[in-house]
Design a protein around this motif. Structure first.
Motif, PDB file in Angstrom:
ATOM      1  N   LYS A   1       3.277 -13.528   2.578  1.00 35.85           N
ATOM      2  CA  LYS A   1       2.512 -12.647   3.465  1.00 35.85           C
ATOM      3  C   LYS A   1       1.827 -11.508   2.714  1.00 35.85           C
ATOM      4  N   TYR A   2       2.176 -11.336   1.450  1.00 37.40           N
ATOM      5  CA  TYR A   2       1.692 -10.169   0.717  1.00 37.40           C
ATOM      6  C   TYR A   2       0.850 -10.555  -0.500  1.00 37.40           C
TER       7      TYR A   2
ATOM      8  N   THR B   1       0.362  -7.518  -6.469  1.00 39.44           N
ATOM      9  CA  THR B   1       0.293  -6.075  -6.679  1.00 39.44           C
ATOM     10  C   THR B   1      -0.494  -5.748  -7.936  1.00 39.44           C
TER      11      THR B   1
ATOM     12  N   LYS C   1       4.703  -9.551  -6.527  1.00 38.23           N
ATOM     13  CA  LYS C   1       4.532  -8.793  -5.285  1.00 38.23           C
ATOM     14  C   LYS C   1       5.386  -7.520  -5.318  1.00 38.23           C
TER      15      LYS C   1
ATOM     16  N   GLU D   1       6.497  -1.892  -1.310  1.00 37.00           N
ATOM     17  CA  GLU D   1       5.464  -1.973  -0.273  1.00 37.00           C
ATOM     18  C   GLU D   1       5.936  -2.810   0.910  1.00 37.00           C
ATOM     19  N   MET D   2       6.605  -3.927   0.628  1.00 30.84           N
ATOM     20  CA  MET D   2       7.092  -4.798   1.703  1.00 30.84           C
ATOM     21  C   MET D   2       8.071  -4.061   2.612  1.00 30.84           C
TER      22      MET D   2
ATOM     23  N   LYS E   1       6.020  -1.768   4.927  1.00 31.10           N
ATOM     24  CA  LYS E   1       5.213  -2.490   5.912  1.00 31.10           C
ATOM     25  C   LYS E   1       6.066  -3.246   6.934  1.00 31.10           C
ATOM     26  N   GLU E   2       7.280  -3.644   6.529  1.00 28.97           N
ATOM     27  CA  GLU E   2       8.179  -4.341   7.449  1.00 28.97           C
ATOM     28  C   GLU E   2       8.936  -3.355   8.346  1.00 28.97           C
TER      29      GLU E   2
ATOM     30  N   TRP F   1       0.853   2.120   0.374  1.00 27.96           N
ATOM     31  CA  TRP F   1       1.573   0.891   0.730  1.00 27.96           C
ATOM     32  C   TRP F   1       1.902   0.829   2.218  1.00 27.96           C
TER      33      TRP F   1
END
Length: 248
Positions: free
Chosen positions: A53-54, A57, A140, A144-145, A148-149, A167
């Protein structure tokens, strides 16, 4: 009264129980950040599903290692004994709602796998001696994940090479620690340089982004999170970043 070994042993047990109760009552909760995302959300998702999904980087791998232990959602150990603290983010502490989900998320992506670290060149270590950096898996950005999650909040504590607001998304939470320690802290509406009537731009104190007054995001923003700016430079100087929808 003569005290025998049996009485001493009983007293020791009582003292241990009391110490444990005090420890639980005063458990460290960090900033108090929590979330209600259930662990089941990621139960049927593989690491590949999440990573897909990402985008790649632009952070650079400066060192590599196998993740041997995940302490919580923002701290891991490498096989060389190095303790890594995910820079710019903060996840729930043990005993706080969301702790298990954030930790399990990082375990799924990192545990027993090779990870890359982009070490913060502006501040290599925190006060606990942990290496500060971005954790990279399959190219990745895991920091950041987490944001965003919704599994972590922004904890921007300059000096830092990284700016975690880049991010985030509109729903990302910002730690109160950011407001007290950052030179680019988010002001309240009362501290803003403009009133609502003459504002050229409107910021979101929760997301750290600023918008054109006509932006669709403004209508969804609570009044308590609105910060008014008279100019674009004013917003940028206060540490806000432009909305990607209206591109103010």
């Amino acid at each position: 009264m003569k005290i025998n070994k049996k009485h001493l042993f009983s007293l020791l047990i009582i003292l241990i129980i009391c110490a444990g109760a005090i420890s639980i009552a005063s458990a460290y909760t960090g900033t108090g950040f929590s979330h209600s995302i259930p662990s089941s959300k990621y139960y049927n998702q593989s690491a590949s599903d999440i990573l897909s999904k990402y985008p790649k980087t632009d952070c650079h791998v400066e060192e590599k290692g196998i993740c041997t232990k995940v302490v919580d959602g923002d701290t891991i150990y490498l096989d060389n004994g190095e303790k890594i603290r995910f820079v710019g983010v903060n996840t729930p502490e043990r005993g706080v709602e969301g702790y298990i989900t954030s930790k399990n998320f990082v375990q799924k992506l990192c545990l027993n796998k090779e990870v890359g670290i982009d070490v913060d060149d502006s501040k290599h270590n925190d006060k606990y001696g942990r290496t500060l950096g971005v954790v990279i898996v399959d190219g990745k950005n895991v920091n950041e994940m987490l944001l965003k999650e919704g599994l972590a909040e922004i904890m921007y504590m300059p000096p830092s090479e990284f700016y975690p607001f880049d991010w985030a998304n509109d729903n990302t939470h910002i730690s109160s620690t950011h407001s007290s320690s950052s030179t680019a802290s988010a002001p309240t509406s009362a501290e803003s340089t403009s009133s609502s009537g003459s504002a050229s731009y409107i910021g979101n104190a929760n997301s750290g982004k600023f918008h054109d007054p006509s932006c669709s995001s403004v209508s969804k923003m609570s009044d308590g999170n609105k910060v008014f700016f008279s100019s674009r430079n004013d917003a940028v100087n206060q540490g806000y970043i432009p909305c990607k929808i209206c591109n103010p």
